[in-house]
Scaffold this active site. Structure first.
Site, PDB file in Angstrom:
ATOM      1  N   LYS A 155       0.612  10.725   1.339  1.00  0.00           N
ATOM      2  CA  LYS A 155       1.379  10.121   0.241  1.00  0.00           C
ATOM      3  C   LYS A 155       0.866  10.602  -1.118  1.00  0.00           C
ATOM      4  CE  LYS A 155       0.394   5.925   1.487  1.00  0.00           C
ATOM      5  NZ  LYS A 155      -0.403   6.215   2.708  1.00  0.00           N
TER       6      LYS A 155
ATOM      7  N   HIS B 295       0.853  -1.176   0.000  1.00  0.00           N
ATOM      8  CA  HIS B 295       0.000   0.000   0.000  1.00  0.00           C
ATOM      9  C   HIS B 295       0.895   1.233   0.000  1.00  0.00           C
ATOM     10  CE1 HIS B 295      -3.395   2.601   0.786  1.00  0.00           C
ATOM     11  NE2 HIS B 295      -2.766   3.121   1.819  1.00  0.00           N
TER      12      HIS B 295
ATOM     13  N   ASP C 266      -1.919   3.956  -4.540  1.00  0.00           N
ATOM     14  CA  ASP C 266      -2.692   3.121  -3.620  1.00  0.00           C
ATOM     15  C   ASP C 266      -2.112   1.716  -3.488  1.00  0.00           C
ATOM     16  OD1 ASP C 266      -4.649   2.620  -1.734  1.00  0.00           O
ATOM     17  OD2 ASP C 266      -6.023   1.807  -3.230  1.00  0.00           O
TER      18      ASP C 266
ATOM     19  N   ARG D  55      20.129  13.187  11.407  1.00  0.00           N
ATOM     20  CA  ARG D  55      20.408  14.555  10.991  1.00  0.00           C
ATOM     21  C   ARG D  55      21.652  14.659  10.106  1.00  0.00           C
ATOM     22  NH1 ARG D  55      19.599  18.661  15.951  1.00  0.00           N
ATOM     23  NH2 ARG D  55      19.689  20.080  14.162  1.00  0.00           N
TER      24      ARG D  55
END
Length: 329
Positions: free
Chosen positions: A168, A147, A186, A253
């Site tokens: 998304k 998905h 999807d 980071r």
């Protein structure tokens, strides 16, 4: 992960064009077209025609080229057809004759009696073999469905994953508007080709280039942005996992340690991208794609940054104040 049953009739029914076309037609044995093809490989039955059946790979598609047909004609002229009969005693998937060659009538009669499909192609043996092997390897490749959304950004296939409602499709829509392309929304079907290449495409080719945008509904990307905004399939090269910003979680980071995600046994570079108001996720995705291209060219930004810091720490400008302060004690 799932597998599919594939028959000789399915092979004949494939819609293949140009350099993928197999140019197949059925000569005889139509009752056996439902026979399954279970192994994505070929066999040249020259040894079997000579009577040597040890380790005979009868489960494979049997390919007859000019050499095999010449030998067939020879044994038919000498009334030595026992080996042909013994060949059809095995449950062969099918026999394929290349160069538009025609099998002897005795061979056709025995094939009809055994309900074994006999096909013909105008391609040369080597060309047909490479095409069929490529097609069968794609058909029998391990596959799974995820998905998510698959987009192409600067030539790289990026799979967007995340919980429902994290953004998304909206991120993909923004990327499309910026000139990138949609592969699937999807449900993304991924197959592992050649053991190390992950090819993604829409699970349903008829609705694969539609998107569901909450508050807007279903939109057709092809109609809105043109055919240049879509692709049928693309290799998955980066996974971008979108998640709600968690203040208690420590996010990377520097980027020196590359995270990966296992998909069908292939390790794919993965980015965890926290989402919150004010963060421009499409630009971050674009930057990630360009950074990955730099890595493929041998330049790793995070590692180069570390090297620069180490070189700076070794300079006199940094070491002198330290040693001078130490000498004062």
């Amino acid at each position: 992960m799932f597998s599919k049953r594939f028959s000789v009739l399915d092979l004949l029914s494939l819609d293949l064009r140009e350099h993928d076309s197999l140019d197949l037609r059925c000569i005889c044995g139509r009752r056996g077209l439902v026979r399954p093809i279970s192994i994505p490989d070929l066999n040249r039955p020259g040894l079997a025609l000579s009577g040597f059946f040890d380790s005979f790979a009868y489960q494979r598609v049997q390919l007859f080229g000019r050499g095999e047909v010449a030998y067939l004609n020879n044994i038919v002229q000498n009334n030595l057809t026992e080996n042909i009969k013994a060949l059809f005693a095995y449950p062969l998937p099918c026999c394929i004759f290349t160069h538009s060659l025609q099998p002897p009538q005795v061979f056709v009669d025995m094939a009809e009696e055994a309900d074994c499909p006999v096909l013909s192609t105008g391609l040369e043996s080597s060309e047909f073999s490479s095409r069929l092997m490529r097609i069968l390897s794609n058909i029998f490749a391990p596959r799974m469905s995820l998905h998510g959304v698959l987009v192409e950004v600067y030539g790289l296939g990026i799979l967007l994953l995340g919980d429902s409602g994290v953004g998304k499709s909206e991120t993909a829509l923004d990327l499309i508007e910026r000139g990138h392309r949609l592969v699937a929304d999807d449900i993304v079907e991924i197959s592992c080709v050649n053991g190390n290449s992950l090819i993604g495409q829409g699970a349903n080719k008829f609705i694969g280039h539609h998107m569901e945008i909450r508050g807007l509904g279903i939109i057709n990307i092809t109609q809105l942005f043109g055919v240049g905004a879509i692709r049928e399939r693309k290799e998955v090269q980066i996974v971008a996992k979108l998640e709600e910003w968690d203040a208690t979680k420590s996010y990377d980071r520097l980027g020196a340690d590359q995270k990966t995600m296992d998909i069908l046994g292939v390790q794919v570079p993965m980015l965890e991208i926290p989402v919150r108001p004010g963060r421009n996720i499409p630009i971050i995705i674009e930057t990630a794609a360009m950074n990955e291209r730099l890595k493929s060219m041998g330049y790793f930004s995070a590692k180069e940054f570390n090297k620069s810091v180490l070189r700076w720490l070794e300079t006199d400008a940094v070491q002198s104040p330290y040693y001078d302060a130490d000498d004062s004690y």
